[in-house]
Design a protein around this motif. Structure first.
Motif, PDB file in Angstrom:
ATOM      1  N   MET A  59      67.563  49.716  32.818  1.00 20.87           N
ATOM      2  CA  MET A  59      66.746  50.911  32.940  1.00 20.87           C
ATOM      3  C   MET A  59      67.499  51.918  33.798  1.00 20.87           C
ATOM      4  O   MET A  59      68.234  51.549  34.725  1.00 20.87           O
ATOM      5  CB  MET A  59      65.407  50.573  33.590  1.00 20.87           C
ATOM      6  N   GLN A  60      67.330  53.199  33.455  1.00 21.22           N
ATOM      7  CA  GLN A  60      67.883  54.254  34.289  1.00 21.22           C
ATOM      8  C   GLN A  60      66.768  55.213  34.700  1.00 21.22           C
ATOM      9  O   GLN A  60      65.903  55.551  33.902  1.00 21.22           O
ATOM     10  CB  GLN A  60      69.012  55.008  33.577  1.00 21.22           C
ATOM     11  N   TRP A  61      66.798  55.614  35.966  1.00 25.31           N
ATOM     12  CA  TRP A  61      65.778  56.476  36.550  1.00 25.31           C
ATOM     13  C   TRP A  61      66.378  57.835  36.881  1.00 25.31           C
ATOM     14  O   TRP A  61      67.486  57.920  37.422  1.00 25.31           O
ATOM     15  CB  TRP A  61      65.219  55.857  37.822  1.00 25.31           C
ATOM     16  N   MET A  62      65.621  58.884  36.544  1.00 28.96           N
ATOM     17  CA  MET A  62      66.056  60.234  36.848  1.00 28.96           C
ATOM     18  C   MET A  62      65.817  60.517  38.330  1.00 28.96           C
ATOM     19  O   MET A  62      64.678  60.503  38.797  1.00 28.96           O
ATOM     20  CB  MET A  62      65.307  61.246  35.983  1.00 28.96           C
ATOM     21  N   LEU A  63      66.889  60.771  39.076  1.00 28.63           N
ATOM     22  CA  LEU A  63      66.775  61.089  40.503  1.00 28.63           C
ATOM     23  C   LEU A  63      66.792  62.596  40.741  1.00 28.63           C
ATOM     24  O   LEU A  63      65.998  63.110  41.523  1.00 28.63           O
ATOM     25  CB  LEU A  63      67.914  60.414  41.273  1.00 28.63           C
ATOM     26  N   PHE A  64      67.715  63.295  40.067  1.00 28.00           N
ATOM     27  CA  PHE A  64      67.784  64.751  40.167  1.00 28.00           C
ATOM     28  C   PHE A  64      68.015  65.309  38.770  1.00 28.00           C
ATOM     29  O   PHE A  64      68.990  64.942  38.105  1.00 28.00           O
ATOM     30  CB  PHE A  64      68.911  65.203  41.105  1.00 28.00           C
ATOM     31  N   LYS A  65      67.129  66.189  38.313  1.00 25.79           N
ATOM     32  CA  LYS A  65      67.234  66.784  36.995  1.00 25.79           C
ATOM     33  C   LYS A  65      68.215  67.950  37.006  1.00 25.79           C
ATOM     34  O   LYS A  65      68.542  68.513  38.049  1.00 25.79           O
ATOM     35  CB  LYS A  65      65.866  67.274  36.506  1.00 25.79           C
TER      36      LYS A  65
END
Length: 278
Positions: free
Chosen positions: A135-141
């Protein structure tokens, strides 16, 4: 009366022509033909304008990566990855890593023959195939004006280790013919008391020279890292990933002579991904 009769007859004959001329010359109250296509063109432009303003919805990415690790040379292997963007803050990923793992204590022998070299005391090459899910999580868009995005990654899966004997090319004297022979043999034979064991190593053999004697070593791995997605043009995908991997094998893997075989190997990696969004 006989002279006026032709005048009335002439008037009756000319009356239809006059009525038709009057109607054709008067302005029509119905919509002109020039106005009908304009309405049709306006109605035809409406869906096109909506299609032009609609933005592309990114469903996922396909990417291939080139990697370098702390336990390899400049080129450590390559990677394949696919992600789905159903959730903007969290996306599932699947991947496949194929890398060459080395022992950090490896060093090139100071003795060389015609510029060729080999790894001193190396017994086996270790090729690792890692299918994984994570899984990958968005930290900064990314900002509206472009730029980079930062994602955190956590993945795991089996580690299929392939232990391949390390081959070297040796030169020795054939006692029967008295001629010098160059042969590719496993490094373990250079330490044996045999004609080839009393030979001179002239360089390392091919990486897959011992593939016929390779053995499978199963294991498991855990990967964590950060992915920096770069700004691209159109639907291209570029990213730079840096992280840490732990491989745990079922049996100890011996890579170097006179060192203890290990079951756990830790690796830092840097991977450059390029691909397409869809």
């Amino acid at each position: 009366m006989k002279q006026a009769l032709p005048k009335y007859v002439l008037a009756l004959l000319l009356m239809p022509s006059l009525i038709w001329a009057q109607r054709s010359g008067s302005p029509s109250t119905t919509t002109s033909p020039n106005q009908i296509p304009s309405k049709a063109s306006n109605s035809a432009k409406t869906p096109n304008s909506n299609a032009g303003t609609s933005s592309f919805v990114e469903r996922g990415t396909w990417a291939i990566g080139l990697t370098t690790t702390t336990n390899s040379g400049i080129f450590g292997g390559f990677n394949l990855r696919k992600s789905w963007n159903k959730n903007p803050s969290r996306q599932p990923i699947i991947g496949l890593d194929i890398v060459n793992l080395k022992d950090y204590r490896e060093f090139t022998s100071p003795f060389s023959y015609n510029g060729r070299s080999y790894i001193e005391g190396k017994l086996n090459n270790l090729l690792i195939v890692r299918p994984e899910f994570g899984m990958q999580w968005m930290l900064f868009k990314k900002s509206s004006e472009g730029g980079a995005a930062l994602k955190g990654i956590l993945a795991t899966g089996p580690s299929l280790g392939i232990k391949i004997p390390y081959y070297v090319d040796v030169s020795y004297l054939d006692p029967n013919s008295g001629r010098t022979i160059i042969k590719s043999i496993p490094y373990t034979e250079t330490m044996a008391n045999s004609p080839t064991g009393r030979s001179v190593i002239v360089g390392e053999g091919g990486y897959f020279a011992g593939s016929g004697d390779s053995k499978m070593v199963p294991g498991w791995h855990l990967k964590s890292g950060f992915d920096i997605e770069l700004n691209t043009i159109k639907r291209n995908y570029l990213s730079l990933e840096v992280g840490f991997i732990v491989d745990v094998f079922q049996n100890p893997v011996e890579i170097l002579n006179q060192t203890s075989p290990r079951s756990v190997y830790t690796t830092g990696y840097l991977t450059f991904f390029f691909g397409r969004t869809y």
